[in-house]
Design a protein around this motif. Sequence first.
Motif, PDB file in Angstrom:
ATOM      1  N   TYR A 113       7.145  78.613  37.260  1.00 19.81           N
ATOM      2  CA  TYR A 113       5.818  78.955  37.777  1.00 19.81           C
ATOM      3  C   TYR A 113       5.398  80.293  37.197  1.00 19.81           C
ATOM      4  O   TYR A 113       6.227  81.155  36.915  1.00 19.81           O
ATOM      5  N   PHE A 114       4.094  80.440  36.984  1.00 26.27           N
ATOM      6  CA  PHE A 114       3.539  81.624  36.334  1.00 26.27           C
ATOM      7  C   PHE A 114       2.270  82.042  37.062  1.00 26.27           C
ATOM      8  O   PHE A 114       1.518  81.192  37.546  1.00 26.27           O
ATOM      9  N   GLU A 115       2.031  83.349  37.102  1.00 21.61           N
ATOM     10  CA  GLU A 115       0.784  83.845  37.688  1.00 21.61           C
ATOM     11  C   GLU A 115      -0.221  84.094  36.566  1.00 21.61           C
ATOM     12  O   GLU A 115       0.125  84.605  35.499  1.00 21.61           O
ATOM     13  N   TYR A 116      -1.469  83.740  36.818  1.00 28.04           N
ATOM     14  CA  TYR A 116      -2.522  83.849  35.820  1.00 28.04           C
ATOM     15  C   TYR A 116      -3.759  84.524  36.403  1.00 28.04           C
ATOM     16  O   TYR A 116      -3.986  84.499  37.621  1.00 28.04           O
ATOM     17  N   GLN A 117      -4.540  85.090  35.509  1.00 30.96           N
ATOM     18  CA  GLN A 117      -5.888  85.531  35.865  1.00 30.96           C
ATOM     19  C   GLN A 117      -6.828  84.333  35.873  1.00 30.96           C
ATOM     20  O   GLN A 117      -7.715  84.218  36.718  1.00 30.96           O
ATOM     21  N   ALA A 118      -6.637  83.426  34.921  1.00 28.85           N
ATOM     22  CA  ALA A 118      -7.407  82.187  34.842  1.00 28.85           C
ATOM     23  C   ALA A 118      -6.576  81.186  34.052  1.00 28.85           C
ATOM     24  O   ALA A 118      -5.868  81.557  33.113  1.00 28.85           O
ATOM     25  N   ALA A 169      -9.950  73.098  25.718  1.00 31.13           N
ATOM     26  CA  ALA A 169     -11.328  73.586  25.587  1.00 31.13           C
ATOM     27  C   ALA A 169     -11.669  74.552  26.715  1.00 31.13           C
ATOM     28  O   ALA A 169     -12.315  75.586  26.493  1.00 31.13           O
ATOM     29  N   ALA A 170     -11.222  74.244  27.935  1.00 25.59           N
ATOM     30  CA  ALA A 170     -11.458  75.145  29.062  1.00 25.59           C
ATOM     31  C   ALA A 170     -10.677  76.441  28.886  1.00 25.59           C
ATOM     32  O   ALA A 170     -11.182  77.524  29.205  1.00 25.59           O
ATOM     33  N   LYS A 171      -9.439  76.354  28.387  1.00 24.03           N
ATOM     34  CA  LYS A 171      -8.651  77.566  28.160  1.00 24.03           C
ATOM     35  C   LYS A 171      -9.327  78.472  27.140  1.00 24.03           C
ATOM     36  O   LYS A 171      -9.359  79.698  27.306  1.00 24.03           O
ATOM     37  N   GLU A 193     -10.336  82.235  27.899  1.00 27.55           N
ATOM     38  CA  GLU A 193      -9.730  83.324  27.138  1.00 27.55           C
ATOM     39  C   GLU A 193     -10.765  84.300  26.605  1.00 27.55           C
ATOM     40  O   GLU A 193     -10.466  85.481  26.402  1.00 27.55           O
ATOM     41  N   ARG A 194     -11.984  83.822  26.389  1.00 25.14           N
ATOM     42  CA  ARG A 194     -13.041  84.708  25.889  1.00 25.14           C
ATOM     43  C   ARG A 194     -13.618  85.597  26.984  1.00 25.14           C
ATOM     44  O   ARG A 194     -14.275  86.590  26.685  1.00 25.14           O
ATOM     45  N   ARG A 195     -13.366  85.263  28.275  1.00 27.80           N
ATOM     46  CA  ARG A 195     -14.068  85.957  29.347  1.00 27.80           C
ATOM     47  C   ARG A 195     -13.171  86.530  30.446  1.00 27.80           C
ATOM     48  O   ARG A 195     -13.651  87.234  31.320  1.00 27.80           O
ATOM     49  N   PHE A 196     -11.863  86.246  30.404  1.00 31.37           N
ATOM     50  CA  PHE A 196     -11.009  86.561  31.558  1.00 31.37           C
ATOM     51  C   PHE A 196     -10.868  88.052  31.816  1.00 31.37           C
ATOM     52  O   PHE A 196     -10.568  88.454  32.946  1.00 31.37           O
ATOM     53  N   GLU A 197     -11.074  88.904  30.804  1.00 35.74           N
ATOM     54  CA  GLU A 197     -10.845  90.340  30.990  1.00 35.74           C
ATOM     55  C   GLU A 197     -11.797  90.951  32.010  1.00 35.74           C
ATOM     56  O   GLU A 197     -11.484  91.980  32.610  1.00 35.74           O
ATOM     57  N   SER A 257     -18.463  76.041  34.256  1.00 32.83           N
ATOM     58  CA  SER A 257     -18.634  76.028  32.797  1.00 32.83           C
ATOM     59  C   SER A 257     -17.350  75.570  32.110  1.00 32.83           C
ATOM     60  O   SER A 257     -17.389  74.831  31.121  1.00 32.83           O
ATOM     61  N   ALA A 258     -16.193  76.013  32.634  1.00 32.49           N
ATOM     62  CA  ALA A 258     -14.919  75.596  32.054  1.00 32.49           C
ATOM     63  C   ALA A 258     -14.692  74.102  32.258  1.00 32.49           C
ATOM     64  O   ALA A 258     -14.212  73.406  31.353  1.00 32.49           O
TER      65      ALA A 258
END
Length: 277
Positions: free
Chosen positions: A153-158, A167-169, A173-177, A193-194
Motif C-alpha cells: 500500500y502507498f500514500e498518494y497526493q493523487a 490518461a488520468a494519471k 501529474e501535471r496538476r498535483f503540486e 476531468s481525470a
Amino acid sequence: MFRNQYDTDVTTWSPAGRLFQVEYAMEAVKQGSACVGLRSRTHAVLAAANKAASELSSHQRKVFRVADHAGVALAGLTADGRVLSRFLRSECINHAFVYDAPLPVSRLALRLADKAQVCTQRSWKRPYGVGLLVAGLDESGAHLYYNCPSGNYFEYQAFAIGSRSQAAKTFLERRFEGYNDYTPDQLIKDALSAIKETLQGEKLTSSNCTVAIVGRKDDGTVEPFEMIDAKRIQEIIDSMEATEEAPASAAEAESSSMQEDKGTDAGTGTDAAPMDI
C-alpha cells in the motif's frame, strides 16, 4: 497468460521469483472501470466511472462509505471489493467502540493490506482481485492510500487505477503540486476531468460517474464522507464544459476577424513595384 505449472498455486514461485496468481489479481485491477482519488490538506475526493456490463443492466457500485471519516473506491472484482469494504467498516466500528475515537486512516490502510497479504501465502486462498483507493480524514489531515492485491500500500497526493487509468494519471501529474491548496469544488472538478480522460470520447454525464468527498471545514467541523448527488455533479460538468467552450469560441472569433482584415487589405492594397533587373 497461462504460465504452465507455476500458476496452479498461489504459493508456488516461478524460477524468476514471481507469484503469477498475484500478478493475475493485479491484472484484474487494470481491467476494472477507472477510479480516481485526490486530496488537499483538508479534503479528499474519490471518483469512479460507472460502466455497465451490458446495455440491459445497471452498473455496480464502485464507491463505498466505510465510516464518517473514510471511504473507498475500487477497481477490479466488485464482489471482492464489497467483502473488503465490509471488513473495513467492521474495523472502524470495533475501534470506535473500544477507544471512542475514529480509526486513523493510515492504520485502516495497514489492516486492509495485512488482510490482502494473507491471501498471498495460503495455498487454500486466492488473492483478492481488487484494488482499493482509501480516502479519509484524521487528526493529521486528509489522506489517500492505494492498496494493491499483493498486500502493498502507498500514500498518494493523487492517483488513478483501472482501465485506461494512464490518461488520468498523466492529467493528475501535471496538476498535483497545487492540490494542497485546492478548494473542495476545485478537487471535484479535477476528479471529474481525470475520469473524463479515461472515457475515450464518451460524453461525461452524472449518470456515468460517481463522486464522494470527505473533509474538514474552516471552522474545524468534519464533513462526513458522502456521495455527491447527481444534480450537483451535472451542474459542475456543465460549468466545466462552458469554461472549455469559452476560449474556443474566442479563438474562433479572433481567427475570423483576422481573415476579414486580410481580405480588406487585399482589396485595397496597391500593386507592388516592379523589381529592377
